[in-house]
Design an enzyme around this catalytic site. Structure first.
Site, PDB file in Angstrom:
ATOM      1  N   HIS A  88      -3.236   2.617   6.208  1.00 36.15           N
ATOM      2  CA  HIS A  88      -3.754   2.698   7.424  1.00 36.15           C
ATOM      3  C   HIS A  88      -4.228   4.036   7.802  1.00 36.15           C
ATOM      4  O   HIS A  88      -3.509   5.093   7.297  1.00 36.15           O
ATOM      5  CB  HIS A  88      -3.219   2.243   8.597  1.00 36.15           C
ATOM      6  CG  HIS A  88      -2.552   0.939   8.358  1.00 36.15           C
ATOM      7  ND1 HIS A  88      -1.282   0.639   8.535  1.00 36.15           N
ATOM      8  CD2 HIS A  88      -3.289  -0.300   7.845  1.00 36.15           C
ATOM      9  CE1 HIS A  88      -0.959  -0.734   8.448  1.00 36.15           C
ATOM     10  NE2 HIS A  88      -2.276  -1.096   7.909  1.00 36.15           N
ATOM     11  N   TYR A 111       7.335   8.895  11.705  1.00 40.79           N
ATOM     12  CA  TYR A 111       6.169   9.723  11.717  1.00 40.79           C
ATOM     13  C   TYR A 111       5.896  10.410  13.235  1.00 40.79           C
ATOM     14  O   TYR A 111       5.885   9.733  14.273  1.00 40.79           O
ATOM     15  CB  TYR A 111       4.909   9.273  11.148  1.00 40.79           C
ATOM     16  CG  TYR A 111       4.282   7.928  11.839  1.00 40.79           C
ATOM     17  CD1 TYR A 111       3.120   8.234  12.506  1.00 40.79           C
ATOM     18  CD2 TYR A 111       4.594   6.752  11.553  1.00 40.79           C
ATOM     19  CE1 TYR A 111       2.611   7.191  12.966  1.00 40.79           C
ATOM     20  CE2 TYR A 111       4.295   5.592  12.229  1.00 40.79           C
ATOM     21  CZ  TYR A 111       3.106   5.849  12.826  1.00 40.79           C
ATOM     22  OH  TYR A 111       2.684   4.812  13.456  1.00 40.79           O
TER      23      TYR A 111
END
Length: 169
Positions: A62, A129
């Site tokens: 993604h 992240y």
């Protein structure tokens, strides 16, 4: 911290220098804005996300056209694949892979227009992240993990994947 350019323009491999261990456990500084800015990483991170997964789960690939991501592994280990999805780039469709773990503490900085996906190698893993924009599902692209036209290599043939990552939704 140690910052290295990778073979893909804009992607950086970062190794924190603060990694202290003793009989109690370990301590690692995973982000310090001043150190990152001094190293030329001028991203303004505004959101942190975590996913937990078990062995052989593959998430991705993604990305979007706006978001910088700083990816690290808080627990376990995973194989991270990063791919350039910028059609105007001479590196379009080029990819590279890294192994991130709670032992090596490696981080990968992923620029906008790059996709990323990860496969859990350990019994379980925590994928962390930081990102420079708010999550926006409608602005994301998905590249199928097994699309032969990209030539990706993964260390398993039959990962556990979502319907989205199978291209079914």
């Amino acid at each position: 911290m140690n910052v290295e350019k990778t073979k893909l323009d804009g992607v950086m491999k970062i190794t924190p220098l603060t990694n202290f261990e003793d009989f109690r456990g370990s301590y690692v500084e995973i982000y310090n804005e001043i150190l990152y800015k001094n190293a030329g990483i001028n991203c303004n991170f505004i959101q942190d996300d975590i996913s937990t997964s078990r062995k052989n789960v593959l998430r991705g690939l993604h990305g979007d056209s706006e978001t910088w991501k700083l990816i690290s592994c808080l627990q376990g280990s995973f194989y991270l694949l990063v791919v350039n999805n910028d059609e105007s780039s001479p590196e379009y469709r080029m990819w590279e892979a890294h192994t991130l773990s709670d032992v090596n503490r490696t981080q990968i900085l992923v620029p906008p227009k790059f996709g990323n996906g990860h496969l859990v190698l350990s019994e379980s893993a925590i994928f962390h992240y930081k990102q420079s924009t708010q999550y926006n599902r409608s602005g994301q692209f998905t590249i199928l993990w097994d699309d032969p036209s990209w030539g990706f290599w993964w260390p398993v043939n039959n990962p556990i994947i979502s319907m989205r990552d199978q291209g079914l939704v």
